[in-house]
Design a protein around this motif. Sequence first.
Motif, PDB file in Angstrom:
ATOM      1  N   GLU A 167       2.124   1.734  -3.311  1.00  0.00           N
ATOM      2  CA  GLU A 167       1.225   2.617  -4.203  1.00  0.00           C
ATOM      3  C   GLU A 167       0.780   4.030  -4.283  1.00  0.00           C
ATOM      4  O   GLU A 167       0.788   4.596  -4.862  1.00  0.00           O
ATOM      5  N   CYS A 179       0.901  -1.234  -0.086  1.00  0.00           N
ATOM      6  CA  CYS A 179      -0.084  -0.010   0.044  1.00  0.00           C
ATOM      7  C   CYS A 179       0.764   1.265   0.168  1.00  0.00           C
ATOM      8  O   CYS A 179       0.429   2.304  -0.808  1.00  0.00           O
ATOM      9  N   ALA A 194      -4.553   3.254  -1.161  1.00  0.00           N
ATOM     10  CA  ALA A 194      -3.481   4.224  -1.343  1.00  0.00           C
ATOM     11  C   ALA A 194      -4.394   5.428  -2.140  1.00  0.00           C
ATOM     12  O   ALA A 194      -3.959   6.645  -1.700  1.00  0.00           O
ATOM     13  N   VAL A 221      -5.718  -2.672   6.438  1.00  0.00           N
ATOM     14  CA  VAL A 221      -5.532  -3.258   5.235  1.00  0.00           C
ATOM     15  C   VAL A 221      -4.835  -4.800   5.238  1.00  0.00           C
ATOM     16  O   VAL A 221      -4.298  -4.794   6.184  1.00  0.00           O
ATOM     17  N   GLY A 242      -4.981  -2.442  -1.171  1.00  0.00           N
ATOM     18  CA  GLY A 242      -3.804  -1.697  -1.040  1.00  0.00           C
ATOM     19  C   GLY A 242      -3.825  -0.545  -2.142  1.00  0.00           C
ATOM     20  O   GLY A 242      -3.773   0.458  -1.820  1.00  0.00           O
ATOM     21  N   LYS A 243      -4.280  -1.028  -3.002  1.00  0.00           N
ATOM     22  CA  LYS A 243      -4.446   0.157  -4.387  1.00  0.00           C
ATOM     23  C   LYS A 243      -5.515   1.006  -3.842  1.00  0.00           C
ATOM     24  O   LYS A 243      -5.559   2.214  -4.228  1.00  0.00           O
TER      25      LYS A 243
END
Lengths: 808, 106
Positions: free
Chosen positions: A20, A17, A299, A274, A295-296
Amino acid sequence: MKRKLVLVGNGMAGVRCIEEILKLNREAFEITIFGSEPHPNYNRILLSKVLQGDTSIDEITLNSWEWYEQNGIRLFAGETVTDIDHEEQLVRTDRGRVVEYDELILATGSNPFILPVPGADLPGVTAFRDIQDCERMIEYAKTYKKAAVIGGGLLGLEAARGLLNLGMDVDVIHIFDYLMERQLDPTASKLLQRELEKQGMNFLLRKETAELFGNGRVEGVRFKDGTSIAADLVVMAVGIRPNVDLARRSGIAVNRGIIVNDYLETNVPHIYAVGECAEHRGVVYGLVAPLYEQGKVLAQVICGRKGKSYEGSVVSTQLKVSGVDVFSAGEFMDGEGTESIKLYDEARSVYKKVVVREGKIVGAVLFGDTSEGRKLLDMIQRGDSLEALSLSLLAPASSGGKESLVATMADTDVVCGCNGVTKGAICQAIAEHGLKTVAEVRDYTNASRSCGGCKGLVAELLEHMLGEEVNRYTVKETICGCTNLSREEVIAAIKEKRLMTVKEVMSVLGWKKEEGCSKCRPALNYYLGMLYPGEYDEEVESLFVNERLHANIQADGTYSVVPRMYGGVTTAEQLRKIADVAEKYNVPMIKLTGGQRIDLLGVKKEDLPRIWADLGMPSGYAYAKALRTVKTCVGKQFCRFGTQDSTGLGIRMEQTFERLKTPHKVKMAVSACPRNCAESGIKDVGVVGVEGGWEIYVGGNGGTHLRAADLLCTVKTEEEVMEMTGAFLQYYRESAHYLERTSKWVERVGLEHIREVLFDVEMRRALLERLHKALSATKDPWREIVENERLQQTLFCDLGDKEPVPVE
Amino acid sequence: MMRVKVGTIEQLPKRLGKCVHIGVLELALFRTQDDRVYAVENRCPHKGGDLSQGIVSGEYVFCPLHDWKICLRDGQAQAPDEGCVKTYRATVEDGCVYVELQETGE
Ligand SMILES: Cc1cc2nc3c(=O)[nH]c(=O)nc-3n(C[C@H](O)[C@H](O)[C@H](O)COP(=O)(O)OP(=O)(O)OC[C@H]3O[C@@H](n4cnc5c(N)ncnc54)[C@H](O)[C@@H]3O)c2cc1C
Ligand code: SF4
Ligand code: FES
C-alpha cells in the motif's frame, strides 16, 4: 534523502502494508524487511490447502524474491529482530545486524498457543502455523498412521481434514461439547459435526487434555477423566497468542497485543504495529480482512497523509474444507435483546440464521449453502434494517431456477472480503482489460488472492459479465477515440517516459490516429504544459482557435477582445484608451461582461494584433481555459455592510493567478459580506468576507449545470485565502480531466478528498510550490504577439485577395 | 477552367489554415503534415464556420465553431453530421501554390 522504513515481520499484514505504501509513494522510503522465516512472503491461509493437497508450497508465494528486488526492498529472511532501541531509532538482529529507522512497523503476527501439559515438547507434537509445521505433518504422514488434533476450531478442523487426505486416522479432541463454538451456534455446529463424521473424522468432545505421553516421541494423549488414546502425531490448534515479546522487551505498551490507536500508532513515536500482533480498541484480529484494512490506514499515516482512521472490523469466517460450507459473521448467537430468523432444512442439511437487534441485521450463520454470506456480511457492516433482507436469502437453495446471486449484488457490495474488492471493481476490471479467467481477475484486482473463498463468486461474476452485462460497465473513460488509455494512464506514461511533445505522446503510446483529433490534441497540450511548466512550448496547431488567436471567435467569424481589469476596477485613462480603439477600428459593439469587464465585439482577425498594441493593456483571457475574472463587490471601502476589503483581495487574487492555465475556465469572486453581491456562491472559487475572516467556497457554477458552491473552509487572513485558493487551483490543474469544470471535478473526486489533500500541510506546500513554478513561467500573450512579426504573419494574416485571372 | 496563383508554399504553415479571397469566393487553404495542399470553400456546411481556423488532423479539419469534422479531400462532413463543402484542386509548382477553379457553366 529517502526516509528509512523498517518492517519487522515478513508476513501477510506487514507486506501488504508495504504494498500500500508503494502504491501511495514509490520514492519516499528506503525499505528494509526482517522475517524470521526463511521464505519470501507467502499466503499463510493456504497452508490448509497445501496440507489438504489442493495446492503446493511453491504456489502460495505472494511476493517473490524478484518482487522485493524490483521494488528496491532489502529483505533479510531467516533473521530475527531481537531488540529495538527507540532512543537511537535502530533495531538489532540475532545475526548482529544493526539497522537505523525513521519509521518502524511491527508486524510480528502471533505464536500458536501450546498447552502447558507434560509431554508437550515431545517429538511428534506440532502446531499448525507455518510452512515448517506443514512440511512436518506431511513428512509424518508418510510413516505414521494415527493423528490426534487438539482443538475443534477452524484451524483444528482444517488440519484434521488435511491429515485425513494424507491417509491418517484422525481424532479431533475438543474441550467444549460442540465444534467451532466461537463461530457457530449449536445447531450449525451439530450439522457440521455430522458432515465431518461422514468424511471420516472421529470426535472426542468435552475432553480436557492432561498430558502427552511417549517414550522418545509422542505415543498418546491422556485426558483429565483418566481415559487416553494412542497417537503418533499430535497437532495443537488451541489458539494463538499475539507475538509481543519484542515489543514488550523494548518498552512499548502491550496488553494482550501491542496497543495501537486508530492510526495504528503505538505509544512510542515512529513505531507502529499492524496485524495479528496489534490490539486495537481491545480487540486482536486473527483474520486477514481486518489486517489488510489496518495496512491501508497505516500506509497513509506513514506517507504523511493521515486520512481515514481505522474503526475496527466486523469479521466473518468460512471453513476451508471441501464439501462443507459454513459461514458466520457478527453476532451469531441468540441472546438478550436479539431476535432471529431461521431456516432449518434438516433433510437437505441446510441451515440459515439471521440475527436481528433493534430491527437491524447484526449477525448470521449459514450452513450447507453459504452463497449469500458475502451479501449478508455487507448488510451487517452497513447496519441494514431487516426490510433489506430479501426473502430469497432465506429460501432453501433450490436446484436451478434461482437468479444468479451476483446479478442481484450491488456494485458496492464486497465480493472478496480479505482484500475488500467490490463487485463494481471486478466488473470494471473485466470490462476494461477483457479478463477471461479467475486468475486474471486475481492478478488485476487482488480478488481471491488470499483465502480463495470468493473464487466461486468471481467465477460466476465472470460468466455473468461475459454475457450481456459487460456493456453496463463503462469501459474506462479514454481521452478520446484515438486511444485506449485514460487520462491517468497517459499522464503517468508522460511522466515515466518523459515524453515532451504531443507527437511523442501519440507515437510512443500508440495513438490510433497519427495526428489525433480536436479532443486529444488540446488535452495533451494542456497536460504537457501542466507537467513541464516553463519547459514545454505549446503547440499552436493543437490549440483551439480561441487560445491560438487569444480572442473569442464569434458566430460570424469575427472576434471579441476583453482587456484585463483587475478586480473589475478601471481608470478614466483606460476607459479613454478603450473608447479610442473602438472608434479607430470601427468596433460594432461595446458591452460589459458578466465578469465586470469590457468586451469589444465584432473585431476582424487581422486587426487583433494592432488593437492589442493600441490598447497597451494585458489580455483579459476571456477566451482561455485559465483564470478569467475575479468579480468583486465594492466592499468595506464604500459599502455600509462590508466587513472586508473585497476589492483589494479580488485584485490581489487576479494579479497572482492570472494566466494560469486550468483544465477548463475558472471564475472567481470576492464579496465582502454574506449578502454576496459578487455572487461568490456560483463561482469556481468564491470568497465571502465575514466578521474576522473569510469563507472559501469551491465548485460553484452558474453555467449549464447550475451548482451552488461548497464551503471548503473558513480562514482568518487574506494570506490564508491566497494559500488555499492557490493549492485548490493547483490540485484541480493536476487531477481534473481536461475540460472538466471544478463543479464536476469536486463531485467526482469528493470534497472530503480535496479537503484531505489541501489541509495536509506538506501536500499544500508542495502544491503551492508547483503552482508558483507554473505561474513564473507565464507571459502576456498579447504582448508576445505584438512584439513578434513572424507570429503575426503565421496566425493572423490571410493570403489576401486574388483576382480570378485565367493562368493557362 | 482557371488556375489562380494564391501564394507561396512558405506562406502556408503546416496544419494551420489560411484564408484567401478570389473574387467572390472565399477559400480555406491547408498544408498537411506530409506536405499535401488542399483548398476548400471556407464555410462550414453547419452554420458557416471559418474552417481555415480549425484544428487540422491528417486529411481532416475540425470546424472551430461546433467541432464538425470535414474531410479535406472530398469536402464531406463526417458522420453523424451531414453536409458537404466545395473542394478545389490545389497544386504546388516551383514553390508556388495554385488553385484550379472549375468554370461553373450556366
Ligand atoms: C493454517 C492457517 C489457516 C488460516 N486460514 C485463514 C482464513 O481462511 N482466513 C483468514 O482470514 N485468515 C486465516 N488465517 C489467519 C491468517 O493467516 C493470519 O491472520 C495472518 O497471516 C496474520 O498476518 P500477520 O502479518 O499479522 O502475521 P504473520 O503472517 O504470521 O506474519 C508475521 C511474521 O513475522 C515474523 N516475525 C515474528 N517476530 C519476528 C521478529 N522478531 N523478527 C523477524 N520476524 C519476525 C514471523 O516469522 C512471521 O512470518 C489462517 C492461519 C493459518 C495458520
Ligand atoms: S457583498 Fe456585502 S459588502 Fe459587498 S457590496 Fe454586497 S452588501 Fe456590500
Ligand atoms: S459551423 Fe462548423 S460545426 Fe457548426
